[in-house]
Design an enzyme around this catalytic site. Structure first.
Site, PDB file in Angstrom:
ATOM      1  N   LYS B  50      65.121  47.080  58.604  1.00 42.82           N
ATOM      2  CA  LYS B  50      65.265  46.260  57.177  1.00 42.82           C
ATOM      3  C   LYS B  50      66.733  46.264  56.950  1.00 42.82           C
ATOM      4  O   LYS B  50      67.290  47.398  57.070  1.00 42.82           O
ATOM      5  CB  LYS B  50      64.146  46.628  56.237  1.00 42.82           C
ATOM      6  CG  LYS B  50      64.233  45.591  54.855  1.00 42.82           C
ATOM      7  CD  LYS B  50      63.388  46.246  53.953  1.00 42.82           C
ATOM      8  CE  LYS B  50      63.440  45.135  52.827  1.00 42.82           C
ATOM      9  NZ  LYS B  50      62.279  45.814  51.823  1.00 42.82           N
ATOM     10  N   SER B 124      59.370  42.073  49.648  1.00 47.02           N
ATOM     11  CA  SER B 124      60.735  41.692  50.438  1.00 47.02           C
ATOM     12  C   SER B 124      60.895  41.956  51.727  1.00 47.02           C
ATOM     13  O   SER B 124      62.087  41.439  52.291  1.00 47.02           O
ATOM     14  CB  SER B 124      61.621  42.588  49.631  1.00 47.02           C
ATOM     15  OG  SER B 124      61.704  43.966  49.699  1.00 47.02           O
ATOM     16  N   SER B 148      56.640  45.781  48.783  1.00 50.37           N
ATOM     17  CA  SER B 148      57.566  44.864  49.735  1.00 50.37           C
ATOM     18  C   SER B 148      56.991  45.216  51.337  1.00 50.37           C
ATOM     19  O   SER B 148      57.619  44.816  52.017  1.00 50.37           O
ATOM     20  CB  SER B 148      59.134  45.411  49.431  1.00 50.37           C
ATOM     21  OG  SER B 148      59.566  44.836  48.265  1.00 50.37           O
TER      22      SER B 148
END
Ligand SMILES: [Zn+2]
Lengths: 430, 449
Positions: B50, B124, B148
């Site tokens: 990420k 997210s 997330s």
């Protein structure tokens, strides 16, 4: 009149507070890493050595050390603050509620002792600004006093005591001293921020006291405000800034944990000032002489401690004092013994004599002649003015005329003469 | 199912790695899963990271314009441990800026759902979920603050695991809210997650809050349905979820219903703490040490540093302002301090419940929304969709989202929560589920025949 202080002292750890960068780098921006430059993704890791030192300070200042201590983020924006917040302490500092005894016979309360990181250093040039991150993350201890100081001489004494206590923990207060002064002559509290160094501190306090007193006399209002001290002009100016806790938006520092203080071992604190008083009483030597010997001198104190009880201490103390003043190198055992020997025989070696002892010359005759005569002259002058002895109790300066007379006659060192005088007068008192 | 072993054992044809990355790059133009693809794929099992987790020398922006060009000088601990174990890093995955979002839309180029590009990927960790859904052999290093990992894993039909707070080092993670941020793992199968989790977990001297956990593996064969998490949600989600409950009952799990009214306090407490912590960071992105650079040196301090702020997205600005407010001295007790109290009370209450068994709920109270519909929700409506994912995140409890059905071609997912350090038993349940349920994927890039 009330003065309270926030004293910031740099801790002499080898690495910084939250990273392993060195603390002694000279060339700008050479001791930096992702942590102390606040690079995204970096995390602080507490230097346990700094915590131990902070606890030592809290102990020495007779604070209560809470069982657990933790950190907060003090959030404000300034270019010298790489993370946009300073990691400091708020609700659980390393020490609360201590005190320092000062010469004037009173105690100055210590409100709190807390551990925090130093911001980077800003170097302003004419039309640009440089930032040195070597200083970013250096461990600082902030010592906050109660507003218990009520005169300039008390401020001086307080700083001397604090300096001596910290000296014995291994901290040199002069290395990086930064103080915020809170001064109120009447009700309004004026804060003089970021005063650096001992001299500026005393100058700033004196100026600010006089300024406020003048306003009081003129029946003018003292504005509650923050001021800054200008070293160049030696006065304080209003900084027209209002920072309050509101704007700092403190939150718990979630990258660190809660640290137990229970297992932390610290050395017994040394109160040189108190020892000087005890020795003076016990060994019949001037307190100021001993203070001068041991307030900032571990070696002297160790020497005294090592002879304690085994000897007549008076010549020992005098020998340390003389050697400290005149010896060119660290005195050897032989030099020390010879000096003590002379003193025990009633001689008082001068500079030349000490240098002689150091180089192994025979000095007894010289020392005897050099000093005996001066002492004789001093004693003579005291006896001639013996009616002043009564007044001497109240005013130790009444015999100071003797110093001038002796210097004139023998061209001797004023300091030495004044010391001889002090010592001889001590004898007369008894 | 353990695709890591399968991949390592398989014979790879010549030029395999290059072809996989080419195909991926092409698909990425449509789905925006990656912010960058490095163009290297070695012998190891591919993993993505990420974009808020630092990889040495690889641009790491947390999908924010203000960090454009930031090249970390170090690897995050989890990345280093993956590399040490011979996994192949393939690229940085897209996300909501700084992790601020539930649908993946707070990014300059929002990631799209691989089942249908008109639908959101979830956020997210949007890119991590999309990458996992399109790559046959791959694990994703993702991160969750309030959901997330669960949310995008649910919408993209993959398994998303968020471990106990402190199990995986946060060193190298660009902060959202430090006391809530947890690095976690996404994969196509629970077994892959277990494999990687065991490999990279453990105390890290670079992260004070990381812990060498005392792991248990306790499965009491009981599933708890909390009224507040299963009532009043989307009807389709509710009815298909009850289908899952029946199947789990068939697998030998006893179903218990419980009311935990206090759980409704989790959303306000979470957003208060998250925003308070989040708002302490962004001012350090001031445009002169890394990332976005302000080149106009004729400006004054304030001007100079204020100009950088224009780089922040809308949601980032909203959270900075709200977070700064709840920290201020006059309201701190009313909001921030109270939220901390709610957190510890809720943890206490949930621990009691979790001692009896796993908590199960749908992962999201809604079906996968279309991009247009999600974009028109108000911030408050968006925050409310986090009702299931926030309680375990707020309390640092391990949780995992896994697909259990498909409705009109889009996946539906459920979330299991367990007590701290019981991560493995929970993953074990999902592993058991996979034996009787086959996950569907639209793409299988890198498939080996
Ligand atoms: Zn450093």
């Amino acid at each position: 009149m009330k003065i309270g202080l926030e004293v910031h002292v740099a801790l002499p750890t080898r690495s910084k507070l939250f990273c392993s960068c060195r603390t002694d780098a000279e060339e700008p921006n050479t001791a930096i890493c992702p942590i102390c430059t606040g690079m995204p993704g970096s995390k602080p890791v507490l230097n346990e050595g700094a915590l131990t030192l902070a606890v030592s300070i809290a102990n020495a200042l007779k604070c209560k050390v809470p069982a657990a201590t933790s950190f907060v983020r003090k959030v404000y924006f300034y270019p010298d603050l790489p993370k946009n917040f300073q990691i400091t302490q708020k609700d659980d500092p390393v020490g609360i509620g201590g005190e320092i005894s000062i010469e004037q016979g009173k105690k100055v309360g210590i409100r709190r002792v807390q551990l925090e990181e130093d911001p980077a250093k800003i170097i302003r040039q004419d039309d640009y600004t440089l930032i040195d991150f070597n200083r970013s993350g250096i461990p600082l201890v902030e010592i906050v006093t109660e507003p218990d100081i009520s005169a300039e001489d008390e401020l001086r004494s307080f700083m001397t005591e604090l300096k001596s206590i910290l000296y014995y923990i291994g901290i040199d207060i002069d290395k990086e001293l930064k103080v915020d002064l809170n001064i109120s002559v009447k009700d309004a509290r004026v804060e003089v921020k970021n005063v650096t160094g001992m001299k500026n501190l005393l100058d700033a306090a004196r100026y600010e006291l006089q300024r406020q007193e003048k306003l009081v006399k003129a029946k003018q209002e003292i504005v509650q405000e923050t001021r800054s001290y200008s070293e160049k002009d030696m006065h304080t100016v209003s900084s027209r800034e209002k920072e309050s806790d509101e704007e700092y938006g403190f939150i718990f520092e979630p990258d660190l944990t809660v640290y137990r203080t229970k297992g932390i071992k610290t050395a017994e604190p040394v109160y040189a000032s108190r020892l000087a008083r005890e020795y003076a009483k016990k060994y019949g030597v001037g307190e100021s002489t001993i203070r001068e010997l041991i307030m900032f001198n571990k070696e002297s104190l160790e020497m005294i401690e090592s002879y304690k009880g085994k000897h007549d201490m008076k010549p020992i103390l005098n020998a340390i004092s003389l050697l400290q003043r005149y010896a060119t190198a660290k005195p050897t055992a032989a030099t020390f013994e010879k000096t003590v020997g002379l003193l025990e025989k009633g001689f008082y070696p001068d500079k030349e004599a000490i240098l002689g002892i150091e180089s192994g010359k025979k000095v007894e005759a010289h020392a005897a002649a050099g000093t005996g005569e001066i002492d004789k002259e001093i004693k003579h002058l005291i006896k001639e003015n013996s009616k002043l002895l009564k007044e001497y109790e109240k005013n130790p300066k009444v015999f100071n005329f003797i110093i001038g007379a002796v210097i004139k006659k023998y061209k001797s060192n004023p300091r030495e003469v004044s010391e001889r005088l002090e010592r001889i007068l001590e004898g007369f008192k008894r | 199912m353990n695709s890591i072993r399968e991949f390592l054992d398989a014979e790879k044809p010549e030029g395999y790695g290059k072809r996989v990355l080419e195909e991926l790059s092409k698909l990425n133009e449509k789905l925006n899963a990656f912010n960058n693809i490095t163009g290297r794929l070695g012998e190891g099992m591919p993993f993505s990271v990420k974009d808020n987790i630092c990889v040495k020398g690889v641009e790491t922006t947390a999908s924010s314009r203000i960090l454009k060009g930031y090249m970390p000088a170090f690897n995050a601990t989890v990345v280093q441990r993956m590399l040490d174990n011979k996994f192949s890093f393939i690229g940085k995955t897209n996300m909501d800026e700084f992790g601020f979002g539930s649908f993946g839309l707070n990014s300059q180029k929002p990631a799209r759902n691989p089942f249908d590009e008109n639908y959101v990927a979830g956020g997210s960790s949007s890119g991590a979920a999309v990458a996992t859904s399109v790559l046959k052999y791959h694990v994703a290093m993702a991160e969750s603050t309030g959901g997330s990992i669960s949310a995008p894993a649910a919408f993209c039909g993959v398994v998303g695991f968020t471990p106990t707070y402190g199990a995986l080092s946060r060193h190298g993670l660009i902060d959202y809210a430090n006391s809530l941020d947890k690095i976690g793992i996404m994969a196509r199968h629970a077994a892959d997650i277990r494999y990687v989790f065991e490999m990279i977990r453990g105390q890290d001297p670079n992260d004070t809050t990381s812990i060498e956990g005392k792991y248990a593996s306790e499965d009491r064969k009981r599933i708890i349905l909390v009224d507040q998490l299963v009532n009043g949600i989307d009807k389709e989600v509710e009815s298909s979820f009850m289908g899952l409950v029946d199947k789990l009952e068939g697998m030998g799990y006893k179903i218990i219903r419980k009311s935990v009214p206090f759980i409704e306090k989790a959303i306000p407490a979470y957003y208060t703490i998250a925003m308070a912590e989040a708002s302490t960071h962004p001012a350090s992105y001031s445009g002169f040490k890394y990332g976005y650079k302000n080149e106009d040196f004729t400006q004054h301090y304030n001007q100079f540093f204020t100009s950088a702020r224009e780089q922040f997205g809308e949601e980032a600005k909203r959270r900075i302002v709200l977070g700064t407010f709840v920290r201020s001295a006059s309201v701190r007790d009313k909001y921030y301090s109270k939220a901390l109290k709610v957190r510890s009370l809720l943890l206490h209450e949930l621990e009691g419940v979790l001692n009896e068994g796993f908590i199960l709920s749908p992962t999201m109270p809604i079906q996968v929304p279309r991009v247009d519909d999600a974009g028109s929700l108000t911030p408050l409506e968006v925050y409310k969709t986090d009702i299931m994912t926030i309680p375990p995140n707020l309390c640092g409890l391990p949780h995992v989202s896994f697909p259990y059905a498909y409705h009109k071609g889009m996946p539906l997912a459920a979330q299991l929560v367990t007590k701290q350090w019981n991560d493995e038993a929970m993953l074990g349940l999902v592993d058991g589920w996979e034996k009787g349920f086959k996950y569907r994927f639209k793409y299988n890039i890198g498939e080996l025949r």
